[in-house]
Design a protein around this motif. Structure first.
Motif, short mmCIF file in Angstrom:
data_model
loop_
_atom_site.label_atom_id
_atom_site.label_comp_id
_atom_site.label_asym_id
_atom_site.label_seq_id
_atom_site.Cartn_x
_atom_site.Cartn_y
_atom_site.Cartn_z
N ILE A 19 0.84 -1.19 0.00
CA ILE A 19 0.00 0.00 0.00
C ILE A 19 0.88 1.25 0.00
CG2 ILE A 19 -1.84 1.23 1.17
CD1 ILE A 19 -2.58 -1.37 2.56
N PRO A 20 0.74 2.05 -1.02
CA PRO A 20 1.57 3.24 -1.14
C PRO A 20 1.22 4.29 -0.10
CG PRO A 20 0.30 2.83 -3.16
CD PRO A 20 -0.23 1.94 -2.10
N ARG A 21 2.12 5.19 0.09
CA ARG A 21 1.92 6.28 1.01
C ARG A 21 0.76 7.14 0.52
NH1 ARG A 21 4.73 10.67 2.05
NH2 ARG A 21 5.14 11.06 4.23
N GLY A 22 -0.06 7.56 1.44
CA GLY A 22 -1.17 8.41 1.06
C GLY A 22 -2.36 7.63 0.53
N ARG A 23 -2.33 6.34 0.66
CA ARG A 23 -3.44 5.49 0.21
C ARG A 23 -3.88 4.60 1.36
NH1 ARG A 23 -3.76 5.80 -5.36
NH2 ARG A 23 -4.06 8.02 -5.41
N VAL A 24 -5.09 4.13 1.27
CA VAL A 24 -5.59 3.22 2.29
C VAL A 24 -6.28 2.02 1.64
CG1 VAL A 24 -5.96 5.05 3.98
CG2 VAL A 24 -7.80 4.41 2.43
N ALA A 25 -6.44 0.98 2.39
CA ALA A 25 -7.16 -0.20 1.91
C ALA A 25 -8.03 -0.71 3.05
CB ALA A 25 -6.17 -1.28 1.48
N THR A 26 -9.07 -1.42 2.71
CA THR A 26 -9.94 -1.96 3.75
C THR A 26 -9.47 -3.37 4.11
OG1 THR A 26 -11.48 -3.00 2.23
CG2 THR A 26 -11.87 -0.70 2.78
N TYR A 27 -9.91 -3.83 5.24
CA TYR A 27 -9.54 -5.16 5.70
C TYR A 27 -9.96 -6.20 4.67
CZ TYR A 27 -8.68 -3.08 10.24
OH TYR A 27 -8.19 -2.32 11.25
N GLY A 28 -11.17 -6.08 4.22
CA GLY A 28 -11.68 -7.03 3.25
C GLY A 28 -10.89 -7.02 1.96
N GLN A 29 -10.51 -5.83 1.55
CA GLN A 29 -9.73 -5.69 0.33
C GLN A 29 -8.40 -6.40 0.48
OE1 GLN A 29 -9.03 -1.63 -0.64
NE2 GLN A 29 -7.93 -2.12 -2.52
N VAL A 30 -7.74 -6.17 1.60
CA VAL A 30 -6.45 -6.81 1.85
C VAL A 30 -6.61 -8.32 1.86
CG1 VAL A 30 -4.64 -7.16 3.57
CG2 VAL A 30 -5.49 -4.86 3.11
N ALA A 31 -7.67 -8.77 2.51
CA ALA A 31 -7.91 -10.21 2.58
C ALA A 31 -8.06 -10.80 1.18
CB ALA A 31 -9.16 -10.49 3.40
N GLU A 100 -13.55 6.75 -1.75
CA GLU A 100 -13.62 7.04 -3.18
C GLU A 100 -12.30 7.66 -3.65
OE1 GLU A 100 -16.55 6.99 -5.29
OE2 GLU A 100 -17.51 5.73 -3.79
N ARG A 101 -11.74 8.45 -2.78
CA ARG A 101 -10.51 9.17 -3.14
C ARG A 101 -9.24 8.45 -2.75
NH1 ARG A 101 -10.98 15.55 -2.41
NH2 ARG A 101 -8.84 15.27 -1.76
N TYR A 102 -9.22 7.85 -1.58
CA TYR A 102 -7.96 7.33 -1.07
C TYR A 102 -7.80 5.83 -1.19
CZ TYR A 102 -7.52 11.93 1.01
OH TYR A 102 -7.42 13.27 1.21
N ARG A 103 -8.82 5.15 -1.61
CA ARG A 103 -8.70 3.70 -1.72
C ARG A 103 -7.61 3.32 -2.71
NH1 ARG A 103 -12.31 -1.07 -1.54
NH2 ARG A 103 -13.94 0.28 -0.79
N TRP A 104 -6.79 2.36 -2.29
CA TRP A 104 -5.69 1.91 -3.12
C TRP A 104 -6.16 0.84 -4.10
CZ3 TRP A 104 -2.81 -2.94 -1.93
CH2 TRP A 104 -1.81 -3.18 -2.88
N ASN A 105 -5.88 1.06 -5.36
CA ASN A 105 -6.17 0.04 -6.37
C ASN A 105 -4.87 -0.47 -6.95
OD1 ASN A 105 -9.03 -0.09 -6.55
ND2 ASN A 105 -8.98 1.99 -7.33
N PRO A 106 -4.55 -1.71 -6.71
CA PRO A 106 -3.29 -2.29 -7.16
C PRO A 106 -3.12 -2.22 -8.67
CG PRO A 106 -4.63 -3.92 -6.00
CD PRO A 106 -5.40 -2.64 -6.01
N ARG A 107 -4.19 -2.18 -9.39
CA ARG A 107 -4.12 -2.12 -10.85
C ARG A 107 -4.24 -0.72 -11.38
NH1 ARG A 107 -3.52 -6.89 -14.01
NH2 ARG A 107 -3.62 -8.53 -12.46
N THR A 108 -3.37 0.11 -11.03
CA THR A 108 -3.31 1.48 -11.56
C THR A 108 -4.57 2.30 -11.45
OG1 THR A 108 -3.73 0.67 -13.73
CG2 THR A 108 -1.52 1.19 -13.21
N ARG A 109 -5.57 2.06 -10.91
CA ARG A 109 -6.69 3.00 -10.94
C ARG A 109 -6.41 4.13 -9.98
NH1 ARG A 109 -11.81 1.39 -11.97
NH2 ARG A 109 -10.83 -0.37 -12.90
N ARG A 110 -5.64 5.10 -10.38
CA ARG A 110 -5.33 6.15 -9.40
C ARG A 110 -6.02 7.46 -9.73
NH1 ARG A 110 0.98 6.65 -10.84
NH2 ARG A 110 0.90 4.47 -10.42
N ILE A 111 -6.33 8.16 -8.72
CA ILE A 111 -7.04 9.42 -8.87
C ILE A 111 -6.04 10.57 -8.79
CG2 ILE A 111 -8.82 10.89 -7.94
CD1 ILE A 111 -9.99 8.39 -6.65
N SER A 112 -6.02 11.36 -9.79
CA SER A 112 -5.10 12.49 -9.79
C SER A 112 -5.56 13.55 -8.80
CB SER A 112 -5.05 13.07 -11.19
OG SER A 112 -4.30 14.24 -11.19
N PRO A 113 -4.64 14.01 -7.96
CA PRO A 113 -4.98 15.04 -6.96
C PRO A 113 -5.44 16.32 -7.64
CG PRO A 113 -2.83 14.07 -6.51
CD PRO A 113 -3.27 13.57 -7.85
#
Length: 117
Positions: A19-31, A100-113
DNA sequence: TTTATGGCTGTCA
DNA sequence: ATGACAGCCATAA
């Protein structure tokens, strides 16, 4: 502790470490990413069992509602919020993180600040 | 062995 | 929006 559990823990840690800096993931997502769909609770245990110098960014894992889960030791939730803010993850007015903004998507789905309102 | 409990999640009222 | 309920499964006692 059984070896199978140890293996699961390692997978979980491996994911959390990504998980990159400035991003978050949920428990379920990590699982799910760790190959253990539906074992969200176990992720919580794995992180709980973590030692301090493990280098695993446990504070970037929050629950599905975008909140910092209350844990056994009081005050730790505040520490977690502080760590998140230090990385640029700001909580909303109700102590909530905008997934919606900070969720980490391992497959490049990143939101530009710059694109964010 | 069985039970109780959790850093959860999704659904329903 | 919040609150209650039921699955899920590893740990601890």
């Amino acid at each position: 502790m059984a070896e199978s559990a140890q293996r699961s823990y390692e997978r979980i840690y491996a994911i959390v470490r990504r998980i990159p800096r400035g991003r978050v993931a949920t428990y379920g997502q990590v699982a799910t990413l760790a190959g253990l769909p539906g074992h969200a609770r176990q992720v919580g245990y794995a992180l709980h069992a973590l030692s301090e110098g493990s280098g695993v960014p446990w504070h970037r894992v929050i629950n599905a509602q975008g909140r910092v889960s209350p844990r056994a030791a009081p005050g730790w939730d505040d520490v977690q919020r502080q760590l998140l803010e230090r990385e640029g993850v700001f909580l909303g007015h109700s102590g909530r993180v905008s997934l919606e903004r900070y969720r980490w998507n391992p497959r490049t789905r990143r939101i530009s600040p710059a694109l964010a309102p």
